[in-house]
Every structure is written in C-alpha cells, then in structure tokens.
Design an enzyme around this catalytic site. Structure first.
Site, mmCIF file in Angstrom:
data_model
loop_
_atom_site.group_PDB
_atom_site.id
_atom_site.type_symbol
_atom_site.label_atom_id
_atom_site.label_comp_id
_atom_site.label_asym_id
_atom_site.label_seq_id
_atom_site.Cartn_x
_atom_site.Cartn_y
_atom_site.Cartn_z
ATOM 1 N N ASP A 82 -0.287 -7.802 -10.404
ATOM 2 C CA ASP A 82 1.046 -7.851 -9.776
ATOM 3 C C ASP A 82 1.949 -8.705 -10.666
ATOM 4 O OD1 ASP A 82 3.090 -7.518 -7.840
ATOM 5 O OD2 ASP A 82 2.585 -9.421 -6.906
ATOM 6 N N SER A 83 3.227 -8.758 -10.288
ATOM 7 C CA SER A 83 4.179 -9.564 -11.047
ATOM 8 C C SER A 83 3.920 -11.061 -10.880
ATOM 9 C CB SER A 83 5.594 -9.259 -10.565
ATOM 10 O OG SER A 83 5.689 -9.539 -9.180
ATOM 11 N N CYS B 103 1.229 -3.866 -6.694
ATOM 12 C CA CYS B 103 2.657 -4.161 -6.735
ATOM 13 C C CYS B 103 3.360 -2.859 -6.381
ATOM 14 C CB CYS B 103 3.043 -4.615 -8.141
ATOM 15 S SG CYS B 103 4.807 -4.788 -8.402
ATOM 16 N N THR C 68 6.499 -2.177 -6.585
ATOM 17 C CA THR C 68 7.494 -1.846 -7.600
ATOM 18 C C THR C 68 6.830 -1.115 -8.767
ATOM 19 O OG1 THR C 68 8.620 -3.900 -7.004
ATOM 20 C CG2 THR C 68 9.306 -2.836 -9.048
ATOM 21 N N GLY D 44 11.062 -6.491 -9.450
ATOM 22 C CA GLY D 44 11.874 -5.637 -8.583
ATOM 23 C C GLY D 44 13.301 -5.413 -9.019
ATOM 24 N N GLU E 138 7.637 -16.755 -4.232
ATOM 25 C CA GLU E 138 7.154 -17.399 -5.461
ATOM 26 C C GLU E 138 7.538 -18.877 -5.508
ATOM 27 O OE1 GLU E 138 5.330 -16.234 -8.220
ATOM 28 O OE2 GLU E 138 4.989 -14.340 -7.178
ATOM 29 N N CYS F 13 6.239 -4.570 -0.134
ATOM 30 C CA CYS F 13 6.106 -5.478 -1.282
ATOM 31 C C CYS F 13 4.938 -6.377 -0.949
ATOM 32 C CB CYS F 13 7.379 -6.296 -1.478
ATOM 33 S SG CYS F 13 7.210 -7.615 -2.711
ATOM 34 N N THR F 14 4.038 -6.533 -1.893
ATOM 35 C CA THR F 14 2.808 -7.281 -1.600
ATOM 36 C C THR F 14 3.053 -8.781 -1.421
ATOM 37 O OG1 THR F 14 2.349 -7.287 -3.976
ATOM 38 C CG2 THR F 14 1.232 -5.613 -2.639
ATOM 39 N N HIS F 15 4.252 -9.245 -1.721
ATOM 40 C CA HIS F 15 4.572 -10.656 -1.455
ATOM 41 C C HIS F 15 4.846 -10.919 0.038
ATOM 42 C CE1 HIS F 15 5.252 -10.986 -5.809
ATOM 43 N NE2 HIS F 15 5.392 -12.287 -5.669
HETATM 44 N N1 DGL Z 1 4.866 -7.827 -5.278
HETATM 45 C C1 DGL Z 1 5.686 -6.863 -5.903
HETATM 46 C C2 DGL Z 1 5.893 -5.617 -5.091
HETATM 47 O O1 DGL Z 1 5.016 -5.292 -4.322
HETATM 48 C C3 DGL Z 1 6.761 -7.279 -6.835
HETATM 49 C C4 DGL Z 1 7.848 -8.161 -6.413
HETATM 50 C C5 DGL Z 1 8.714 -8.449 -7.618
HETATM 51 O O2 DGL Z 1 8.166 -8.884 -8.628
HETATM 52 O O3 DGL Z 1 9.927 -8.211 -7.567
HETATM 53 O O4 DGL Z 1 6.873 -4.932 -5.241
#
Ligand code: DGL
Length: 286
Positions: free
Chosen positions: A12-13, A75, A77, A45, A158, A191-193
C-alpha cells in the site's frame, strides 16, 4: 521456486494496507507476510495512473526476489488505477486487489430488496476511476451508487490522529452527512486506511447503514486463490512471520502500525525510492 514458506506480499502507499495484513493473519495465520508501505510517496490518491502504476511496478519488482506465492495490492487507488496493467506485466505472479472483494461485499450486504443505495468513499483517484461502480453493478445491476471522494482522510490517518480528534470528527461529518442525506443504506470504505475510524464512521452514519470494510473479504479472496492454486493445504503450521518494508525511514510507521495490528513490530527495512527506481529501470526488471 514457490514453497509453503514463500511469503504473501501485501502493499500500500502507507499504513492502510495493514488492515488487510491483519485480516490475512486471522484468516491464514501460518502464512509469512511481507508488507510494503510506500511511506515516502503517500498519498497515492492524488496522483495519476501512470505515477501510481510506476510505484507499484517498482515495489513488486523489488519484492519478487522473495518469490511470493501471492501479491495483494492492498490499496484501492492502486487497484483501481494499476491492477490490470500490473497483472499483464507480471504474468508469472499471482496478483489480486481490494476493489472487487469490497464491491462484492457491498452487494451482498445490501440484501434482497430492490434498488439498494450504496455509497462509496475513497481517494480522488479511486472515485474518479469509476472502478467501484463497474464492479458493484456486476453483482447488483439495480443499485444506485453514490461515490464520494474523501481526499483528506488517508493523510489524516497517516498523521496518527485518533478518532476523538476534533479535526477527524469534522472531516468525517462533512464527508459523510451528504451521503446520509441521500439515503445511503450501505457504505463502502473504499480505502484501506479508513477502517481505523470505523467506529466513528458507524456512529456518524447511524446503525441502519451497513459499513463495509473490504479487508476481511480480501483475505478470504486470497485464501480462495491460494487453495485453488494448491499453494496452501490446511493451516495447522506455526504462526507465520510479518516483515515490513518502508520507503521513508521514520519512527512513525512502527508506532502507528500498532493501531492497525494490535501487535509489536520489528523495525521495518528501509528501501529508498532511488533504489526502487533504479531496480525497475534496469533491463532485468520483471
Ligand atoms: N490506502 C490507499 C487506498 O486504499 C491509498 C490512500 C492514499 O495513499 O491516498 O486507496
């Protein structure tokens, strides 16, 4: 050569993909996992498909020396912008993403009633790509799908802000209220965050809205793929290891990772973006 000890790569990012790692460790406890958080280049993103695809290509090229049994692009994105291209570029690797499992889970959670209203929140790039609409209508052609970008959220996660932080509450209320007003019945955390704030999100949207986090579905999807490919048998072996890689050598990752995993982590391995770039530019790449 792939063996039973070969790792599953999850990338992921930044920190977000750890929600998927957590689910995989519950579903497939004996599997070894390599997690790559591209912390120097987060967020993805707001970036273009070409840029995100190039980052993902670099990471997979770097980790392919570990001969992974499977790669999860954890991720949304990167899944939305790059999965197809990356699968074509690395035909010898088994690679999956998170959008399809999330879309399927949303369709399933929407019940048997007619024309469910399904909301999706995600990064600007994920929403702009239309990937969720395309996947959801495969399972629920009658669904009304409301996709809403929430560009600040991944960066807020983050930063390590807790869900009682006024800024987090304000951002989520601003982003979610329009969806609630439009009668959303199912909400996909695209989004996984975002699952870090799941409790707060559920409070804001109300208990009648089903909140979908694709991590569990994604882990089940990985299990299904590995079983079908004969890469796992039972799962009675000792607990697998988790090794992390990051592109920014900051103490923040290990500290915040605990929130995602409920466990202590060894210090992550630092891989500089320059090293990644040089590797993928070499004629030996892929
Ligand atoms: N966790 C990511 C997702 O699922 C990326 C978020 C990002 O880096 O903008 O989209």
């Amino acid at each position: 050569m792939i063996s039973s000890g070969s790792p599953i790569v999850v990338l992921d990012s930044g920190l977000g993909g750890l929600t998927v790692v957590r689910a995989i460790r519950i579903t497939l406890p004996s599997q070894n996992i390599l997690y790559f958080g591209d912390t120097a280049r987060v967020p993805y993103g707001s970036k273009s498909a070409a840029t995100v695809t190039s980052f993902v290509r670099q990471i997979i090229t770097y980790l392919s020396t570990y001969e992974p049994k499977h790669v999860v692009i954890a991720c949304n994105t990167a899944t939305a912008l790059s999965l197809k291209t990356i699968q074509e570029e690395f035909p010898h690797l088994s690679i999956s993403g998170v959008v399809e499992p999330g879309a399927k889970a949303a369709a399933e959670a929407s019940g048997a009633g007619a024309a469910p209203v399904i909301g999706v929140i995600g990064t600007e790039a994920t929403i702009r790509s239309g990937a969720y609409e395309r996947e959801i209508i495969k399972y629920r052609p009658d669904a009304r799908i409301l996709c809403h970008p929430t560009p600040l959220l991944a960066s807020i996660v983050e930063e390590g802000r807790e869900d009682n932080d006024p800024l987090v509450i304000l951002a989520l209320e601003q982003y979610l209220k329009p969806l609630v007003q439009r009668g959303v019945q199912t909400l996909v955390l695209g989004c996984t965050h975002y699952p870090v704030y799941r409790g707060l999100i559920e409070r804001i949207v109300g208990e009648e809205v089903a909140v979908i986090d694709s991590a569990d579905k994604c882990a089940q999807d990985v299990r299904r793929i590995l079983l079908a490919d004969g890469k796992i048998a039972g799962d009675d072996k000792p607990k697998g290891f988790l090794k992390c890689f990051v592109t920014d050598d900051s103490p923040r990752f290990a500290r915040l990772a605990r929130r995602f995993l409920d466990m202590e982590l060894d210090a992550p391995v630092w891989v500089s973006p320059d090293e990644l770039h040089a590797l993928s530019a070499s004629p030996l790449a892929n």
